[in-house]
Design a protein around this motif. Structure first.
Motif, PDB file in Angstrom:
ATOM      1  N   GLN A  76     -25.487 -20.130 -16.540  1.00 52.97           N
ATOM      2  CA  GLN A  76     -25.239 -19.376 -17.764  1.00 52.97           C
ATOM      3  C   GLN A  76     -26.466 -18.615 -18.261  1.00 52.97           C
ATOM      4  O   GLN A  76     -26.320 -17.442 -18.627  1.00 52.97           O
ATOM      5  CB  GLN A  76     -24.682 -20.273 -18.858  1.00 52.97           C
ATOM      6  N   PRO A  77     -27.653 -19.213 -18.301  1.00 52.08           N
ATOM      7  CA  PRO A  77     -28.806 -18.442 -18.806  1.00 52.08           C
ATOM      8  C   PRO A  77     -29.031 -17.139 -18.036  1.00 52.08           C
ATOM      9  O   PRO A  77     -29.356 -16.110 -18.632  1.00 52.08           O
ATOM     10  CB  PRO A  77     -29.984 -19.405 -18.630  1.00 52.08           C
ATOM     11  N   GLU A  78     -28.809 -17.167 -16.750  1.00 52.32           N
ATOM     12  CA  GLU A  78     -28.968 -15.952 -15.949  1.00 52.32           C
ATOM     13  C   GLU A  78     -27.915 -14.905 -16.329  1.00 52.32           C
ATOM     14  O   GLU A  78     -28.206 -13.705 -16.358  1.00 52.32           O
ATOM     15  CB  GLU A  78     -28.872 -16.279 -14.452  1.00 52.32           C
ATOM     16  N   ARG A  79     -26.716 -15.344 -16.621  1.00 54.87           N
ATOM     17  CA  ARG A  79     -25.661 -14.418 -17.031  1.00 54.87           C
ATOM     18  C   ARG A  79     -25.940 -13.858 -18.417  1.00 54.87           C
ATOM     19  O   ARG A  79     -25.725 -12.668 -18.668  1.00 54.87           O
ATOM     20  CB  ARG A  79     -24.306 -15.116 -16.968  1.00 54.87           C
ATOM     21  N   TYR A  80     -26.438 -14.700 -19.322  1.00 59.47           N
ATOM     22  CA  TYR A  80     -26.834 -14.209 -20.646  1.00 59.47           C
ATOM     23  C   TYR A  80     -27.889 -13.120 -20.501  1.00 59.47           C
ATOM     24  O   TYR A  80     -27.826 -12.080 -21.162  1.00 59.47           O
ATOM     25  CB  TYR A  80     -27.425 -15.328 -21.511  1.00 59.47           C
TER      26      TYR A  80
END
Length: 68
Positions: free
Chosen positions: A18-22
């Protein structure tokens, strides 16, 4: 108890990936922000475009956090 209210108002710890997608969403929005800043004259409309772009990032990332 309303499950949607409970979900919307709790902390959502990031899950794997998720952090990479954010960050990907923020980076694309930043590209657009620079384009708007370059092409649009300073105005209320430009300010609203920037504000709404920030909101777009927020809601897109909230969609990931709240629904996975």
């Amino acid at each position: 108890m309303n499950q949607q209210i409970e979900n919307n108002f709790k902390y959502h710890a990031p899950k794997d990936g998720q952090p990479e997608r954010y960050q990907a969403i923020r980076e694309k929005a930043k590209e657009l922000a620079y384009l708007i800043d370059e092409l649009c004259p300073n105005s209320r409309e430009k300010s609203l475009a920037m504000t709404n772009l920030e909101q777009t990032v927020f809601w897109a990332n909230a969609g990931i956090a709240r629904n996975e």
